[in-house]
Scaffold this active site. Structure first.
Site, PDB file in Angstrom:
ATOM      1  N   ASN A 184     -18.211  -1.357  14.187  1.00  0.00           N
ATOM      2  CA  ASN A 184     -17.159  -1.540  15.718  1.00  0.00           C
ATOM      3  C   ASN A 184     -17.547  -2.983  16.400  1.00  0.00           C
ATOM      4  O   ASN A 184     -16.386  -3.833  16.415  1.00  0.00           O
ATOM      5  CB  ASN A 184     -17.396  -0.627  16.671  1.00  0.00           C
ATOM      6  CG  ASN A 184     -17.264   0.602  16.265  1.00  0.00           C
ATOM      7  OD1 ASN A 184     -15.557   0.834  16.210  1.00  0.00           O
ATOM      8  ND2 ASN A 184     -17.292   1.913  16.418  1.00  0.00           N
ATOM      9  N   ILE A 194     -28.543   5.633  27.918  1.00  0.00           N
ATOM     10  CA  ILE A 194     -27.347   5.729  28.917  1.00  0.00           C
ATOM     11  C   ILE A 194     -27.832   4.260  29.898  1.00  0.00           C
ATOM     12  O   ILE A 194     -28.761   3.968  30.773  1.00  0.00           O
ATOM     13  CB  ILE A 194     -27.762   6.655  29.954  1.00  0.00           C
ATOM     14  CG1 ILE A 194     -27.500   7.820  28.131  1.00  0.00           C
ATOM     15  CG2 ILE A 194     -26.923   7.121  30.687  1.00  0.00           C
ATOM     16  CD1 ILE A 194     -27.372   9.350  28.503  1.00  0.00           C
ATOM     17  N   LEU A 195     -26.640   3.834  30.596  1.00  0.00           N
ATOM     18  CA  LEU A 195     -26.951   2.723  31.938  1.00  0.00           C
ATOM     19  C   LEU A 195     -27.066   3.568  32.864  1.00  0.00           C
ATOM     20  O   LEU A 195     -26.149   3.965  33.025  1.00  0.00           O
ATOM     21  CB  LEU A 195     -25.589   1.903  31.811  1.00  0.00           C
ATOM     22  CG  LEU A 195     -25.810   1.239  30.343  1.00  0.00           C
ATOM     23  CD1 LEU A 195     -24.157   0.261  30.123  1.00  0.00           C
ATOM     24  CD2 LEU A 195     -26.895  -0.074  30.187  1.00  0.00           C
ATOM     25  N   MET A 238     -26.636   3.523  21.966  1.00  0.00           N
ATOM     26  CA  MET A 238     -27.531   4.519  22.616  1.00  0.00           C
ATOM     27  C   MET A 238     -28.677   4.723  23.998  1.00  0.00           C
ATOM     28  O   MET A 238     -28.929   5.874  24.043  1.00  0.00           O
ATOM     29  CB  MET A 238     -28.630   5.232  21.057  1.00  0.00           C
ATOM     30  CG  MET A 238     -28.038   4.945  19.699  1.00  0.00           C
ATOM     31  SD  MET A 238     -26.045   5.816  20.411  1.00  0.00           S
ATOM     32  CE  MET A 238     -27.180   7.093  19.659  1.00  0.00           C
ATOM     33  N   ASP A 294     -19.853   9.949  28.864  1.00  0.00           N
ATOM     34  CA  ASP A 294     -18.401  10.302  28.519  1.00  0.00           C
ATOM     35  C   ASP A 294     -17.585  10.665  29.115  1.00  0.00           C
ATOM     36  O   ASP A 294     -17.159  11.485  29.003  1.00  0.00           O
ATOM     37  CB  ASP A 294     -18.979  11.346  27.048  1.00  0.00           C
ATOM     38  CG  ASP A 294     -20.057  10.389  25.797  1.00  0.00           C
ATOM     39  OD1 ASP A 294     -20.149   8.752  25.517  1.00  0.00           O
ATOM     40  OD2 ASP A 294     -20.577  11.029  25.025  1.00  0.00           O
ATOM     41  N   ASN A 352     -15.998   2.270  26.743  1.00  0.00           N
ATOM     42  CA  ASN A 352     -17.552   2.293  25.335  1.00  0.00           C
ATOM     43  C   ASN A 352     -16.110   3.256  24.662  1.00  0.00           C
ATOM     44  O   ASN A 352     -15.151   3.635  25.304  1.00  0.00           O
ATOM     45  CB  ASN A 352     -17.958   3.285  25.955  1.00  0.00           C
ATOM     46  CG  ASN A 352     -18.913   4.547  24.859  1.00  0.00           C
ATOM     47  OD1 ASN A 352     -19.110   3.586  23.990  1.00  0.00           O
ATOM     48  ND2 ASN A 352     -18.892   5.527  24.697  1.00  0.00           N
ATOM     49  N   HIS A 381     -16.307   6.461  21.777  1.00  0.00           N
ATOM     50  CA  HIS A 381     -16.532   7.443  21.288  1.00  0.00           C
ATOM     51  C   HIS A 381     -16.379   8.239  20.180  1.00  0.00           C
ATOM     52  O   HIS A 381     -14.993   8.811  20.666  1.00  0.00           O
ATOM     53  CB  HIS A 381     -16.944   8.645  22.471  1.00  0.00           C
ATOM     54  CG  HIS A 381     -17.633  10.109  22.849  1.00  0.00           C
ATOM     55  ND1 HIS A 381     -19.100   9.816  22.143  1.00  0.00           N
ATOM     56  CD2 HIS A 381     -17.366  11.483  22.481  1.00  0.00           C
ATOM     57  CE1 HIS A 381     -19.663  10.869  21.793  1.00  0.00           C
ATOM     58  NE2 HIS A 381     -17.884  12.116  21.809  1.00  0.00           N
TER      59      HIS A 381
HETATM   60  C1  GRF Z   1     -19.254   5.115  16.012  1.00  0.00           C
HETATM   61  O1  GRF Z   1     -18.802   6.532  15.611  1.00  0.00           O
HETATM   62  C2  GRF Z   1     -18.898   5.235  17.887  1.00  0.00           C
HETATM   63  O2  GRF Z   1     -18.172   5.739  18.427  1.00  0.00           O
HETATM   64  C3  GRF Z   1     -20.581   5.899  18.431  1.00  0.00           C
HETATM   65  O3  GRF Z   1     -20.734   5.996  17.533  1.00  0.00           O
HETATM   66  C4  GRF Z   1     -20.647   5.209  16.183  1.00  0.00           C
HETATM   67  C5  GRF Z   1     -20.605   3.610  16.203  1.00  0.00           C
HETATM   68  O4  GRF Z   1     -20.689   2.573  14.753  1.00  0.00           O
HETATM   69  N1  GRF Z   1     -20.540   5.460  19.749  1.00  0.00           N
HETATM   70  P1  GRF Z   1     -20.785   1.853  15.136  1.00  0.00           P
HETATM   71  O5  GRF Z   1     -22.262   1.572  15.034  1.00  0.00           O
HETATM   72  O6  GRF Z   1     -19.975   0.896  15.033  1.00  0.00           O
HETATM   73  O7  GRF Z   1     -20.759   1.220  12.984  1.00  0.00           O
END
Ligand code: GRF
Length: 195
Positions: free
Chosen positions: A22, A97-98, A95, A150, A112, A114
């Site tokens: 991402n 949590i803020l 990974m 979330d 974010n 999800h």
């Molecule tokens: C994605 O599936 C996102 O939705 C989740 O963590 C994953 C991150 O993937 N929060 P990447 O590191 O961006 O490939």
């Protein structure tokens, strides 16, 4: 929050912990001619995150923050946000949590992505739980971050249909492809409406 006028680009920070697909899609999108944001900072709590290789290659200001003390870690992040004049934070597989305190103190909107159709399947192992419950559809959600996991306001959601022999890997791959497509677009659209 800073109010920006004219054609100034928004400075964003991307927080990662792993793979970084991402992050890559956000960075690539920002390079478009009409892109309205710049990635000024990448933060990772994990020095082995694969995404760091990409951010360094792109010469983006990148910092690994040790998280053995959350209060100190968040204080360092707040300093970096100020230093790089960040207007928006985008979490991309971060990974940690803020804390409520961080969210309040940063005074910056946080987005974010999800891998489920929120409010269903908050938290971890979403694909496993979706398959276990024999869902017909799953998907991904871009949303604002608030102090509950979330649970912030939903910005965009995309659905995918599960095939009969779907497994965790195939579902993850299918959803990730959609995530990589919609995340940068939703960031750009949100910037248009909030700044
Ligand atoms: C994605 O599936 C996102 O939705 C989740 O963590 C994953 C991150 O993937 N929060 P990447 O590191 O961006 O490939």
């Amino acid at each position: 929050m800073e109010i920006l006028v004219g054609n100034k680009k928004i400075n964003i920070a991307v927080f990662i912990s792993g793979r970084g697909t991402n992050l890559k899609s956000i960075v690539n999108y920002s390079k478009r001619k009409k892109g309205n944001f710049l990635i000024k900072l990448v933060i990772s709590n994990n020095k082995y995150a694969k995404g760091l290789v990409f951010s360094k290659k792109e010469k983006i200001y990148t910092r690994v923050i040790k998280y053995d003390n959350k209060i100190k870690a968040e204080k360092k992040i707040l300093d970096l946000l100020r230093l790089k004049k960040i207007n928006l934070i985008c979490l991309a597989g971060f990974m940690k949590i803020l804390s409520k305190n961080f969210i309040k103190k940063s005074n910056i909107k946080i987005i974010n992505i999800h891998p489920s159709l929120l409010p269903k399947y908050k938290g971890l192992n979403t694909h496993f739980r979706v398959l276990k419950n024999k869902e017909k559809f799953s998907g991904c959600t871009v949303h604002y971050v608030n102090e509950k996991l979330d649970s912030g306001k939903i910005i965009v959601q995309k659905k995918v249909k599960l095939k009969k022999n779907e497994n965790i890997n195939s579902l993850e791959k299918k959803i990730l492809k959609v995530e990589n497509k919609i995340y940068p677009i939703s960031i750009a659209n949100e910037i248009k409406s909030i700044f």
